[in-house]
Design an enzyme around this catalytic site. Structure first.
Site, short mmCIF file in Angstrom:
data_model
loop_
_atom_site.label_atom_id
_atom_site.label_comp_id
_atom_site.label_asym_id
_atom_site.label_seq_id
_atom_site.Cartn_x
_atom_site.Cartn_y
_atom_site.Cartn_z
N SER A 1 16.79 -21.86 -18.92
CA SER A 1 18.13 -21.38 -18.57
C SER A 1 18.41 -20.04 -19.23
O SER A 1 17.66 -19.58 -20.09
CB SER A 1 19.17 -22.40 -19.01
OG SER A 1 19.40 -22.28 -20.40
N LYS A 2 19.53 -19.45 -18.83
CA LYS A 2 19.93 -18.17 -19.40
C LYS A 2 20.12 -18.29 -20.90
O LYS A 2 19.88 -17.38 -21.65
CB LYS A 2 21.25 -17.69 -18.77
CG LYS A 2 21.07 -17.14 -17.38
CD LYS A 2 22.29 -16.34 -16.95
CE LYS A 2 22.05 -15.77 -15.56
NZ LYS A 2 23.07 -14.85 -15.10
#
Ligand code: GLU
Length: 510
Positions: A262-263
């Site tokens: 994920s970011k």
């Protein structure tokens, strides 16, 4: 003749582009180039609440840096422009109306409060509220009132949305290039909102209308969009348009465990998840470019996230990738992100660079350390030749140009301390031997690596002095530790005077 291949990358400018998004862009680029087609970039900014300033420029800059810039986009070959959805706003209402008129969509007047209440009531019974065929005729929609009544309410300024009227009791058997057949039951789908009374379409409507108008032949996107595929195919059908072919790329997984990368994983796990650095008031998210990765490296490791050419080959140039890329060889299983391997890739590309290019990248670092004569701007070619030589000796041990200084500082500065362990090699008889070595060195006229080595070794042989007795203290004097490239290359580069000076300092200190 089959249709021209036209593929798109369609990010929403909601922040910096995640590395997974870059992979999507790359696969679209490769597919387009492989098929002599067009790769275009469309900015999907219909959700104004999520718009982040700078994100659009960031996306463009990332693709430019990686060498996969689109053929068509904002300000470039705008054949089907505008390429930004907020500038196409005026287009979409007509299509929403068409769907209403053909009976494929309806107006819904439910207020946010009413919907919240439904959701709450369902939750209390342990159910999820889903807006579709089973309740749409019990809710506040144009399906249960007359056309006149509907028109009146809209004219009176009542808020509404337009929802898709999902067909009932159908099993959709759809084809995905990567996944093969995928089945969906229409009864399980909800009637998604297509248009809002603020005049803005939602992602689904705008995406389909634009893909049609921009003649998209293939939709290549991340697996997270697979659940939207049935709605999208149904929308094409409702409009009477031919749907593009779909290919949903596998997820990119965290280096450990099974979750999606994920970011937020970025700096938390110690490696960037963005192509370029991204600065906000809350801090800096690191980027591959600023970490010293070459664009070629990033392209190469991204290409292998979910694809291979069926051989053991791991190093691919962009041209080779274009040549070999095949969507049919993309796997459906998630691909693990491997930050350590990425560094190895960078080393491979570092070794492929010319010494002069590497020296040019290294020069500002050296200049910053106080050796301004290495500042390229001053164009001192003699110094640059020397820097190239240094780079050629140390690059083998580096993954990044930023590591060059630590591997080569002794070429520029005399040691200020000596490695504790290595000091053991400095024995009783060493100072006398080093003194003799100084005399040998000072006699050498042709002060080049091979020649110095021959003369010093001759001297050792003639006097029956063991190799280790001289070589290790000699290295320790010059480098301060028992590390570094071939000793006589160092001697040549730092020069006679400096070599002798360092030996003298070592004799005095050790
Ligand atoms: N705007 C969507 C995104 O942010 C595009 C998805 C698609 O490619 O259809 O990824």
């Amino acid at each position: 003749m089959s249709k021209q291949v036209r593929v798109r990358f369609a990010p929403s400018p909601t922040g910096p582009l995640h590395i997974g998004g870059v992979r999507t862009a790359l696969f679209n680029y490769l597919f387009a180039k492989k098929n002599n087609g067009v790769f275009f970039l469309r900015i999907e900014d219909t959700d104004q609440n999520r718009f982040v300033p700078g994100a659009e420029e960031y996306i463009m800059e990332s693709l430019e840096w990686l060498g996969i810039a689109p053929d068509e986009t904002i300000g470039k070959n705008e054949k089907f422009g505008p390429y930004k959805q907020s500038e196409r706003k005026h287009l979409y209402l007509k299509y929403a109306d068409d769907l209403i008129n053909s009976g494929n969509a309806y107006y819904a007047f439910d207020t946010a409060e009413a919907l919240d209440l439904h959701r709450k009531q369902h939750e209390e019974q342990g159910k999820t509220f889903i807006y579709n065929w089973h309740n749409r005729e019990k809710l506040d929609t144009s399906l249960v009132i007359s056309a006149e009544e509907t028109a009146k309410r809209i004219a009176a300024g009542e808020e509404y949305v337009i929802r898709f009227k999902t067909p009932v009791d159908e099993t959709l058997q759809l084809q995905d290039i990567i996944r093969g057949e995928v089945k969906f039951e229409t009864n399980l789908l909800d009637d998604k909102v297509l248009f809002k009374s603020d005049g803005m379409p939602t992602y689904h409507l705008a995406n389909i209308v634009d893909d049609h108008l921009m003649e998209t032949s293939h939709v290549i996107r991340g697996e997270e969009w697979l659940p939207s595929m049935p709605l999208h195919v149904l929308l094409y059908r409702a409009f009477g348009w031919e749907a593009p072919q779909f290919a949903h790329l596998p997820l990119i997984l965290k280096p450990v465990g099974n979750g999606k990368l994920s970011k937020r994983d970025g700096d938390k796990l110690g490696f960037p998840v963005f192509p370029l650095e991204w600065k906000t008031e809350d801090g800096i998210s690191s980027g591959y470019r600023e970490k010293g990765f070459f664009p070629e490296t990033v392209i190469n490791f991204l290409a292998l996230l979910g694809w291979n050419d069926g051989t053991e080959q791991e190093i691919f140039t962009l041209e080779e990738l274009v040549d070999k890329f095949d969507l049919n060889r993309v796997h459906k299983a998630g691909a693990k992100f491997d930050p350590e391997k990425n560094k190895w890739f960078n080393h491979q590309y570092l070794m492929k660079q010319s010494d002069s290019d590497l020296a040019e990248d290294f020069a500002p670092i050296v200049a910053e350390k106080g050796f301004s004569s290495f500042d390229c701007a001053q164009g001192d070619t003699l110094e640059m030749t020397k820097l190239e030589k240094i780079v050629s000796l140390i690059k083998e041990r580096a993954n990044f140009v930023s590591e060059f200084w630590d591997l080569s500082d002794f070429f520029f500065v005399a040691p200020t301390s000596y490695d504790e362990k290595a000091r053991k090699n400095w024995k009783e008889e060493t100072p006398a031997l080093m003194q003799e070595l100084i005399s040998v060195l000072s006699e050498i006229a042709d002060f080049t690596s091979v020649n110095i080595e021959t003369i010093v070794k001759d001297w050792m042989t003639k006097n029956e002095i063991g190799m280790g007795k001289v070589m290790q203290p000699f290295r320790l004097s010059l480098v301060g530790a028992l590390k570094g490239p071939h000793l006589f290359d160092i001697v040549e580069l730092i020069g006679k005077e400096e070599t002798i000076k360092r030996i003298e300092t070592a004799i005095a200190t050790l």
